[in-house]
Write an enzyme that holds these catalytic residues in place. Sequence first.
Site: not given
Length: 462
Positions: A79, A154, A178
């Site tokens: 990420k 997210s 997330s």
Amino acid sequence: MVDTFSSLTDIVRAIRGREVSASEVLEAHLARIDEVNPTLNAVVQMSAERARVEAAEADAAIARGDDLGPLHGAPITLKDSHDTEGVVTTGGTLGRKDFVPDADSTVAARLRAAGAILMGKTNTPELTLSGETDNLVYGQTRNPFNPERTPGGSSGGAAAIVCAGGSPLDMGSDTGGSIRLPSHFSGICGIKPTAGRVPRTGHIVPWGMGALDAWTTIGPMTRYVEDLMLALPIISGPDGVDPFIAPVPLRDPADVNLSSLRIAWYSDVEGYLAPDDDTRATLEAAVTALGERVASVEPDTPPALAEYVDLWPRVGGGDGRAWVQRILDKWGTTEESPFLKKGFDTIEPTATDEFTKSLERQDQFRSEMLQFIQPYDAIIAPVAARPAPEHGQTYSKELRTMFYTGPYNITGWPGTALRCGTSSDGLPIGIQILAHPWREDVTLALAAALESDLGGWQQPPM
């Protein structure tokens, strides 16, 4: 023979057993990213040439009989909220659009030291602070099951590329859901570890967030539960920098006696959007399946949950989002993404006495939740009330997307999410398993049982 839909565990085993080279595995995954990423926009930076060099080194080590670690030669993505040495890391904010860290985050460094090979970075909303993955640097990420739907956030880029077979492992972060939310929307599995388990050093939302510090945790996202079990020990434990990480040993899910477990489950919560029929049916299927394996499964809802509706803005925004502005100012961002504005710009600061009262109430909430779970070993609940919505709907008052996940960021408990069903229009539906602090082993053991009984990840139509 392994392919890009194989488990991380099988990939590492095949490389070690010389059934396939690390270079061959890498090239297959790079080709899969090239195939699906134009549709998904999940991988936003590539480090392919460095990865090829490292794969060749991994193959040379195998030839010498050397072991680089538990992830020897495995290709992964990370990420874009995790700093990666030599690879642009934006955190989804314009002030960092050209930022190249000179050091890896703790999590990235531990994965690479374990033999993993970084292929690229995956998309995140600005500062990771949204349930939908879209930003002004890279744009919108799309769901592998339906590009008109969000993969969540997210960690939406991570979830999308893992689901689509472009990567067997990514690292999400979870401040309000997330990891669990995109795992649900995209049909994979992910674990939010106990607060204090995994260092946040080198993450865009760092340690030291005061009243919110326990809310943000980092954890693995994979297609298979066994791969969560493989990855979690690698990233866990103190790093000598993040002062909130405790040296608590991880327990082995294989040692969990399922037949002795007592489980509570719930679906409807006062003030929350009620689950739709498909979500309710998926939860009930999970409850039924576990009923054949554990000591007891009974409906019971934590009374304190309803307060989360008001507790989040009182604590998370009690300073009028000044903590968000400090991160933006640190990186020189002057233009915010619409999703960051939607999430925080309507929050007004509260008076000091009201804010400190909210902090006291947060601790009372934690105690009330802890008292509730005492008779139980785990809780089974929806991740969200609906499967993946259309883009732009995450912050609608009707959806209230993170209400089912956010309370467990306040408690700091571990939670594993995995796919357990499918909606009438073909979208994945996940459930979450929550347990006592430091009992990741219980959530993972139950997740493995549900994966076996209900199928877990399924290949998307792309």
